[in-house]
Design an enzyme around this catalytic site. Structure first.
Site, PDB file in Angstrom:
ATOM      1  N   ARG A  59     -41.858  -2.134  11.156  1.00  0.00           N
ATOM      2  CA  ARG A  59     -42.465  -1.057  11.958  1.00  0.00           C
ATOM      3  C   ARG A  59     -41.890  -1.041  13.372  1.00  0.00           C
ATOM      4  NH1 ARG A  59     -47.197  -1.673  14.026  1.00  0.00           N
ATOM      5  NH2 ARG A  59     -47.997  -2.856  12.251  1.00  0.00           N
ATOM      6  N   TYR A 112     -43.840  25.711  15.770  1.00  0.00           N
ATOM      7  CA  TYR A 112     -44.113  25.360  14.381  1.00  0.00           C
ATOM      8  C   TYR A 112     -45.633  25.280  14.160  1.00  0.00           C
ATOM      9  CZ  TYR A 112     -43.600  22.842   9.976  1.00  0.00           C
ATOM     10  OH  TYR A 112     -43.647  22.460   8.666  1.00  0.00           O
ATOM     11  N   ASP A 184     -37.669  21.250  20.324  1.00  0.00           N
ATOM     12  CA  ASP A 184     -37.583  21.078  18.873  1.00  0.00           C
ATOM     13  C   ASP A 184     -36.295  21.783  18.446  1.00  0.00           C
ATOM     14  OD1 ASP A 184     -37.705  21.401  16.108  1.00  0.00           O
ATOM     15  OD2 ASP A 184     -39.880  21.646  16.071  1.00  0.00           O
ATOM     16  N   LYS A 209     -34.740  18.944   7.387  1.00  0.00           N
ATOM     17  CA  LYS A 209     -34.019  20.216   7.284  1.00  0.00           C
ATOM     18  C   LYS A 209     -32.501  19.966   7.340  1.00  0.00           C
ATOM     19  CE  LYS A 209     -38.310  21.519   7.431  1.00  0.00           C
ATOM     20  NZ  LYS A 209     -39.012  21.928   8.629  1.00  0.00           N
TER      21      LYS A 209
HETATM   22  C1  LIG Z   1     -40.276  21.612   9.306  1.00  0.00           C
HETATM   23  C2  LIG Z   1     -40.409  21.710  10.789  1.00  0.00           C
HETATM   24  C3  LIG Z   1     -41.203  20.800  11.517  1.00  0.00           C
HETATM   25  C4  LIG Z   1     -42.022  19.727  10.840  1.00  0.00           C
HETATM   26  O1  LIG Z   1     -41.237  18.784  10.227  1.00  0.00           O
HETATM   27  P1  LIG Z   1     -41.705  17.931   8.931  1.00  0.00           P
HETATM   28  O2  LIG Z   1     -40.519  17.118   8.639  1.00  0.00           O
HETATM   29  O3  LIG Z   1     -42.070  18.910   7.866  1.00  0.00           O
HETATM   30  O4  LIG Z   1     -42.895  17.124   9.380  1.00  0.00           O
HETATM   31  C5  LIG Z   1     -41.216  20.914  12.888  1.00  0.00           C
HETATM   32  N1  LIG Z   1     -40.538  21.896  13.528  1.00  0.00           N
HETATM   33  C6  LIG Z   1     -39.776  22.786  12.869  1.00  0.00           C
HETATM   34  C7  LIG Z   1     -39.051  23.845  13.623  1.00  0.00           C
HETATM   35  C8  LIG Z   1     -39.696  22.728  11.477  1.00  0.00           C
HETATM   36  O5  LIG Z   1     -38.955  23.645  10.817  1.00  0.00           O
END
Ligand SMILES: *Cc1c(COP(=O)(O)O)cnc(C)c1O
Length: 402
Positions: A59, A112, A184, A209
């Site tokens: 961790r 998001y 982000d 992603k």
């Molecule tokens: C998918 C996504 C998230 C969240 O990510 P997870 O891996 O699903 O927890 C945050 N911000 C954006 C822009 C996303 O597309």
């Protein structure tokens, strides 16, 4: 002398890994272990006291995960990175780290859905407030700053309308007020946009992603511009909240990341072909793509993004019924949320990713019932065009009935 930065195409393959420390294994080994044995009691004492480098417990760090963290640090131009079990775990870690009761978080007009959900919980439970505002100019950002604002949290391009945030303006206002900027960067990936190089303090990704790109991992990464601060976050919020990435997921991510640049080039060139195709369709009303010359903020896009990315939103003539009929008429293109995979995916924000947003707010955000979002994959565009054409043809007669 500062070590010369590697090009991103090289860094995604090599950075942070030296095979001579790993039995000459060409590929980063998977250290599937929860803990580490100390040579003696004194070594254990030293490691806990922070007097010597070395592993303690997974961790707090794992060799496979650490390679990914070093690689991400390099390709985002940061000074340190932490890997998490999901994108949301990295969002919650940075917000917990930066805020306390009574603070205010200024957000871009769209964020998001789960990030918004988390901010709602923080407001209800701890009185940490937030505002969502458009951030195209310095004046717009400046106007929204309050004495209790501690950070600006932005996404650009904004999902699913592809509206842009002017990163230069956000950084200028934040510096003036001595507050932090978090971006982000999931929609662009580090190949297309590097907010830390533009002055942001933190960049985070849903590694689920584009970073992974193969649809088989849920993960997150937070990159920061200050090495000591990132180590502090590792040993406080990350350690104590505990949303870490598993070694196996880091191993898969290292594998996926190696082709980031190759994949992104194809996502982008495919997306350009599909935008051109959609423009010729009478049944398509509006197309939202950052590098499209008709995009109202194309100038901002071209200043801060290397290319327009792999996501396209568009409106189909009609409403919810036509949008759903169109989805049902597709066969190669899959109906799914998420993005950045090899497979082309399509989703209907009004009934899927943004279904929880009240209809009036949805309208205000520009999300109509006929809006669709495409995540362009890596297939041949002829096959994508065939699938889209066939589905458009099937929906057209329905339109004529009304
Ligand atoms: C998918 C996504 C998230 C969240 O990510 P997870 O891996 O699903 O927890 C945050 N911000 C954006 C822009 C996303 O597309």
């Amino acid at each position: 002398m500062k070590e010369k930065e590697m090009k991103i195409e090289t860094a995604v393959i090599h950075k942070g890994y030296d095979s001579s420390n790993h039995h000459d294994s060409l590929v980063t080994p998977l250290y599937q272990t929860s803990t580490y044995s100390f040579a003696n009691a004194e070594q254990g004492e030293d490691r806990f006291a922070g007097n010597s480098e070395g592993n303690i417990y997974s961790r707090l760090g794992n060799p496979t995960v650490r390679v990914l963290e070093e690689r991400m640090t390099e390709i985002e131009g940061g000074q340190g990175a932490l890997a998490f079990g999901s994108g949301m775990a990295s969002v919650s870690a940075i917000l917990i780290y930066l805020t306390k009761a009574g603070d205010h978080v200024l957000c871009s007009r769209g964020i998001y859905g789960c990030t918004f959900g988390l901010l709602e919980i923080m407001e209800e439970k701890y009185g940490i407030t937030h505002d969502l505002v458009s951030m195209t100019t310095e004046e717009e950002v400046e106007k929204a700053i309050r004495p209790e604002t501690v950070c600006i949290y932005v996404e650009t391009p904004i999902n699913p309308t592809m509206e842009l945030v002017n990163l230069e303006a956000v950084v200028a206002v934040a510096n003036k007020h001595n507050i932090r900027v978090i971006v982000d960067n999931t929609f662009c990936s580090p190949y297309l946009q590097n907010p830390i190089r533009m002055g942001a303090d933190f960049v985070l990704h849903s590694a689920t992603k584009y970073l992974n790109g193969h649809g088989d991992v849920v993960g997150g990464v937070l990159v920061g511009s200050d090495a000591e601060e990132m180590q502090h976050i590792r040993m406080t919020v990350q350690k104590d909240v505990g949303g870490i990435m598993s070694p196996f997921d880091a191993w898969l991510l290292l594998r996926g990341l190696k082709t980031l640049h190759v994949r992104m080039d194809r996502h982008v060139s495919n997306a350009k072909t599909i935008v051109a195709f959609l423009k010729q369709q009478e049944i398509v009303e509006n197309i939202y793509y950052p590098f499209d010359e008709n995009h109202p903020q194309v100038d901002i896009a071209k200043r801060q993004m290397r290319e327009g990315g792999g996501l396209i939103s568009f409106e189909i003539r009609g409403g919810k019924k036509e949008a759903q009929a169109f989805l049902n008429a597709l066969s190669l293109i899959k109906i799914a949320v998420s993005l950045g995979d090899a497979e082309t995916l399509i989703q209907h924000p009004a009934t899927m990713t943004h279904a929880v947003v009240p209809p009036e707010s949805r309208q205000a955000m520009g999300i109509s019932d006929s809006l669709l979002r495409l995540s362009i994959g890596l297939e041949h565009t002829d096959d994508l065009v065939n699938d889209l054409s066939k589905a458009f043809e099937q929906v057209k007669p329905k339109l004529q009935e009304i």
